[in-house]
Design an enzyme around this catalytic site. Structure first.
Site, mmCIF file in Angstrom:
data_model
loop_
_atom_site.group_PDB
_atom_site.id
_atom_site.type_symbol
_atom_site.label_atom_id
_atom_site.label_comp_id
_atom_site.label_asym_id
_atom_site.label_seq_id
_atom_site.Cartn_x
_atom_site.Cartn_y
_atom_site.Cartn_z
ATOM 1 N N HIS A 164 0.274 -1.041 -0.159
ATOM 2 C CA HIS A 164 -0.017 -0.511 -0.153
ATOM 3 C C HIS A 164 1.077 1.518 -0.636
ATOM 4 C CE1 HIS A 164 -3.891 1.943 0.594
ATOM 5 N NE2 HIS A 164 -4.270 0.051 -0.060
ATOM 6 N N HIS A 222 -7.300 -3.589 -10.207
ATOM 7 C CA HIS A 222 -7.900 -3.676 -9.207
ATOM 8 C C HIS A 222 -9.203 -2.981 -8.735
ATOM 9 C CE1 HIS A 222 -8.578 -0.778 -6.296
ATOM 10 N NE2 HIS A 222 -7.161 -1.095 -4.719
#
Length: 381
Positions: free
Chosen positions: A191, A291
């Site tokens: 992340h 994603h």
């Protein structure tokens, strides 16, 4: 056929929808969810509606070009998310108009079903933490027979951390491998929390359990830093959920900075642009793993591109992406795959009573105020 009206709805936390209605009664749905900015895209869609009302909805490429190029300041996450959702809805209308799934309009499927991965991990090494993780794994394997999972290191990470912090994450990762065995893929999403040197250190600790990939080991702004990590790690690195349009991916391609690309159909520029990014990646032998950590409309749009792209590897999927009460029939995962969408448009029938409501939750969607406890400085989510 002309566009007659454009409506917006916020039916679930982290799900914003746009509905385009034509003067013939055909309706298309798109998703304009922008994580962390739940109100911003609404204004952008309203501005774009002024242009779209009265236009032919079947000119998807023309409208994409106009919306992207007509403003002096191009791109950015707010405009591109609004454009992405509108683009999805226009493709939905086109599929319904021609009586075909969108993937047939994109050139036809190159695979018979679409591979997906679920989110799962071990959050704690306590007995309670391991029990909860094992129960979740059993549930996912019973429900969908998943053969791939993604997790993350959790918590806040500084420029460097003491051995105990790193070792705890590595131990959880190896325990995951022990539980699922060598036939299941495991991936880890950092992340963008790490510095390059810390990312390399941790990746080398993970190499013995052979990850499928590590996602966003460093923030996305500096491609050279990303390539530094990728060049020093013996397994695939992935990035792309925060990159927008072909131009946002250009430097990634040119520098061969990663192995895998993760464009998001609700941010990158919709179905139109997701396919173009994937086609560019094919030239560089980069696979795409789109994603999608939001709602079912964005997920359904991703499936249409997944079906037609030769260099597709696997699709991200979270629980609410399968339907979340917004679709009359949820997407079904069997043996870690979803069958090709078969009905016209994006492949779903929406429950309009559920979709056309406002959940009224406008809270920070990516962690809220996030600080290091010891000194009060800002930490990445």
């Amino acid at each position: 056929m002309k566009i007659a009206r454009i409506d917006q709805f916020f039916p679930r936390r982290r799900v914003r929808l746009v509905k385009i209605t034509t003067d013939t009664g055909l309706v298309g749905w798109g998703e304009t969810t922008l994580e962390g900015k739940p109100k911003s895209t609404a204004a952008a869609v309203e501005e774009l509606a002024d242009y779209l009302i009265g236009k032919d909805p079947l000119r998807m490429e023309h409208h994409w070009q106009h919306i992207y190029r007509s403003a002096f300041y191009r791109g950015g996450p707010v405009l591109m998310t609004a454009l992405s959702g509108i683009d999805q809805a226009l493709w939905d209308i086109a599929g319904k108009y021609y009586g075909a799934p969108v993937h047939q309009l994109l050139g036809g499927a190159v695979r018979e079903r679409i591979r997906v991965y679920a989110h799962w991990g071990i959050g704690s090494l306590t007995d309670e933490g391991k029990a909860a993780a094992k129960a979740r794994l059993d549930q996912l394997q019973r429900r969908g027979g998943y053969r791939a999972f993604k997790s993350g290191p959790g918590g806040k990470w500084r420029g460097h951390e003491p051995p105990a912090v790193i070792d705890a994450f590595v131990e959880r990762a190896y325990l995951m491998r022990e539980w699922v065995g060598p036939d299941v893929e495991l991936a880890f999403d950092f992340h963008g929390k790490m510095t390059p040197v810390l990312a390399v250190e941790i990746c080398h600790e993970l190499k013995g359990m052979r990850p499928m990939f590590v996602e966003e080991p460093v923030p996305q702004e500096n491609v050279d830093a990303l390539k530094l990590v990728s060049d020093r790690v013996p397994f695939p690195i992935a990035t792309g959920e925060r990159l927008l349009t072909r131009w946002g991916f250009r430097e990634i391609f040119e520098k061969q900075a990663v192995a895998y690309l993760q464009p998001d159909t609700s941010h990158v520029g919709g179905i139109t642009e997701l396919k173009k990014v994937a086609n560019m990646g094919e030239v560089y032998y980069m696979h795409i793993l789109p994603h999608c950590a939001i709602g079912p409309v964005a997920f359904s749009a991703s499936l249409q591109v997944d079906a037609v792209v030769p260099n597709f590897l696997i699709q991200e999927q979270v629980d609410q992406s399968l339907g979340g009460g917004l679709l009359k029939e949820d997407w079904e995962v069997r043996d870690g795959h979803i069958d090709l969408p078969a009905t016209p448009g994006l492949g779903f029938e929406i429950d309009e009573k559920e979709a056309e409501q406002d959940c009224g939750i406008y809270e920070e969607e990516l962690g809220g105020e996030f600080y290091y406890a010891s000194d009060g400085s800002v930490a990445d989510w």
